[in-house]
Design an enzyme around this catalytic site. Structure first.
Site, PDB file in Angstrom:
ATOM      1  N   ASP A 199      11.601  -1.216   0.103  1.00 35.98           N
ATOM      2  CA  ASP A 199      11.861  -2.484  -0.587  1.00 35.98           C
ATOM      3  C   ASP A 199      13.137  -2.338  -1.405  1.00 35.98           C
ATOM      4  O   ASP A 199      13.887  -1.369  -1.256  1.00 35.98           O
ATOM      5  CB  ASP A 199      10.667  -2.877  -1.459  1.00 35.98           C
ATOM      6  CG  ASP A 199      10.424  -1.920  -2.623  1.00 35.98           C
ATOM      7  OD1 ASP A 199      11.127  -0.881  -2.719  1.00 35.98           O
ATOM      8  OD2 ASP A 199       9.539  -2.206  -3.455  1.00 35.98           O
ATOM      9  N   GLU A 236       0.339  -5.388  -2.749  1.00 37.19           N
ATOM     10  CA  GLU A 236       1.699  -5.353  -2.229  1.00 37.19           C
ATOM     11  C   GLU A 236       2.252  -6.758  -2.002  1.00 37.19           C
ATOM     12  O   GLU A 236       3.434  -7.019  -2.243  1.00 37.19           O
ATOM     13  CB  GLU A 236       1.754  -4.538  -0.940  1.00 37.19           C
ATOM     14  CG  GLU A 236       1.562  -3.041  -1.140  1.00 37.19           C
ATOM     15  CD  GLU A 236       2.619  -2.419  -2.038  1.00 37.19           C
ATOM     16  OE1 GLU A 236       3.736  -2.968  -2.134  1.00 37.19           O
ATOM     17  OE2 GLU A 236       2.324  -1.383  -2.668  1.00 37.19           O
ATOM     18  N   TYR A 263       7.939  -3.804   5.512  1.00 38.39           N
ATOM     19  CA  TYR A 263       7.596  -3.206   4.216  1.00 38.39           C
ATOM     20  C   TYR A 263       6.091  -3.200   3.985  1.00 38.39           C
ATOM     21  O   TYR A 263       5.499  -2.165   3.647  1.00 38.39           O
ATOM     22  CB  TYR A 263       8.281  -3.937   3.057  1.00 38.39           C
ATOM     23  CG  TYR A 263       7.739  -3.459   1.739  1.00 38.39           C
ATOM     24  CD1 TYR A 263       8.119  -2.228   1.227  1.00 38.39           C
ATOM     25  CD2 TYR A 263       6.768  -4.194   1.054  1.00 38.39           C
ATOM     26  CE1 TYR A 263       7.571  -1.736   0.055  1.00 38.39           C
ATOM     27  CE2 TYR A 263       6.214  -3.711  -0.122  1.00 38.39           C
ATOM     28  CZ  TYR A 263       6.617  -2.483  -0.615  1.00 38.39           C
ATOM     29  OH  TYR A 263       6.054  -1.994  -1.768  1.00 38.39           O
TER      30      TYR A 263
END
Length: 373
Positions: free
Chosen positions: A141, A40, A123
């Site tokens: 996002d 991520e 996020y």
């Protein structure tokens, strides 16, 4: 505000589509929260195809929380080289060190704990908690905001914090019980593969039938996003200082300061350009020579112009002219010859793997190698 029928249709059809069409990505083959976390962070502002080989190399080199926590920073930056946004790598390592020291190497499973780690925002925390631990947390996002803006016809600037907060609340409500991991990945997948920024592939979209933006003919007008300021240009003159004698075939590189932009990374010597614009080549070389002498105690004999290039950051762009040069002297001479301060090194092509460089300097040195073959 939105009908339950519209929301349930979205969630169920999206999940059905994802189970059939999801891409086989390496970080999806494991529920290891450490691997998911790395992926991520790498995927922020970077394309999936670019990330895949970096991800493989990174987990091969740092397969566990302990391995990354205890690794020298220069090794981590070298493994990150080419992905850019190097503060992401530093923050990741600092946060992993916290996990190693405070949580026994286990990535936290609560929003409060994981959000307290350095560099972990809403996020990233939502993505790790939902994908790895199946916690019903939103992971919003740019892809997700685009999908939600279109499907629910949200005509608010997605750059505003209030809009993000609204979308996080909406995304949380869309997660069906027990589906958080797949749902969040499905939402990201839809934004990446179908509901794209330009020319969205509406006819293959699993939720097209109830998409409010498509019904209103606004699918390409959304999301609303205030344009960011373009990066500020800065002129930089670079000295590609070539070695002689025992340093033949090498370049002089320097390490950046401990703090600030590109901290502790290596680069070719260069200076910020004081004149308002570029001058003639001879004048450019003279300004570069004087600036390096004044600022770094490097005395060079500039040679020919070599190339123009640039390096783009989020807020500035370096417009760079590169000149070949020979070293006359560097700082204070000693009985053993030239004294090289700790932050300078002579390196050859076979030694570049030992140092972490911003991509632009790797590019310059590769161009030099090709021009001399």
């Amino acid at each position: 505000m939105y009908s339950q029928e519209q929301m349930l249709y979205f969630s169920t059809n999206l999940l059905d589509w994802y189970h059939t069409h999801k891409r086989d990505l390496p970080w999806r083959r494991s529920k290891n929260p450490y691997y998911i976390w790395i992926s991520e962070v790498m995927l922020q502002q970077t394309r999936v195809d670019t990330v895949i080989p970096y991800f493989h190399r990174f987990i091969d080199q740092f397969p566990t929380v302990e391995a990354l926590a205890t690794a020298p920073e220069e090794n981590v930056l070298k493994a990150w080289e080419g992905l850019g946004y190097y503060s992401r790598a530093r923050n990741l390592q600092n946060a992993v060190r916290e996990v190693h020291e405070r949580y026994g190497g286990i990535v936290p499973q609560t929003k409060e704990e994981i959000s307290s780690l350095k560099g972990v925002g809403p996020y990233t925390s939502g993505a790790v908690l939902s994908i790895a631990y199946n916690k019903p947390e939103p992971a919003v996002d740019g892809n997700v905001m685009r999908v939600l803006s279109r499907y629910f016809l949200i005509e608010e600037d997605i750059m505003k914090p209030a809009t993000r907060t609204r979308m996080e609340k909406l995304a949380r409500e869309l997660i069906l019980e027990g589906t958080a991991s797949d749902f969040n990945q499905a939402l990201m997948e839809l934004g990446a593969m179908v509901c794209t920024p330009r020319s969205p592939h509406c006819l293959t979209c699993p939720v097209m039938a109830h998409c409010s933006a498509r019904e209103a003919g606004m699918e390409e007008a959304l999301p609303i996003k205030k344009k960011a300021k373009p990066p500020r240009p800065e002129l930089r003159a670079v000295a590609l200082i070539e070695g002689t004698g025992e340093n033949e075939g090498k370049w002089l590189i320097r390490q950046r300061p401990q703090e600030g932009l590109l901290a502790r990374m290596w680069e070719l010597p260069h200076v910020a350009w004081e004149p308002e614009g570029w001058l003639s080549d001879e004048e450019n070389k003279d300004v570069l020579r004087k600036a390096l002498a004044d600022q770094e105690q490097i005395i060079i004999q500039p040679g020919e112009w070599f190339m123009d290039t640039e390096h783009i950051f989020s807020h500035i762009v370096w417009k760079m002219k590169v000149f070949r040069a020979k070293l006359t002297s560097l700082s204070h001479p000693t009985n053993g010859g030239e004294w090289i301060p700790f932050h300078y090194r002579w390196v050859g092509p076979d030694e570049l793997q030992q140092y972490a460089f911003p991509n632009v300097f790797i590019r310059i040195m590769k161009e030099w190698q090709e021009s001399n073959e």
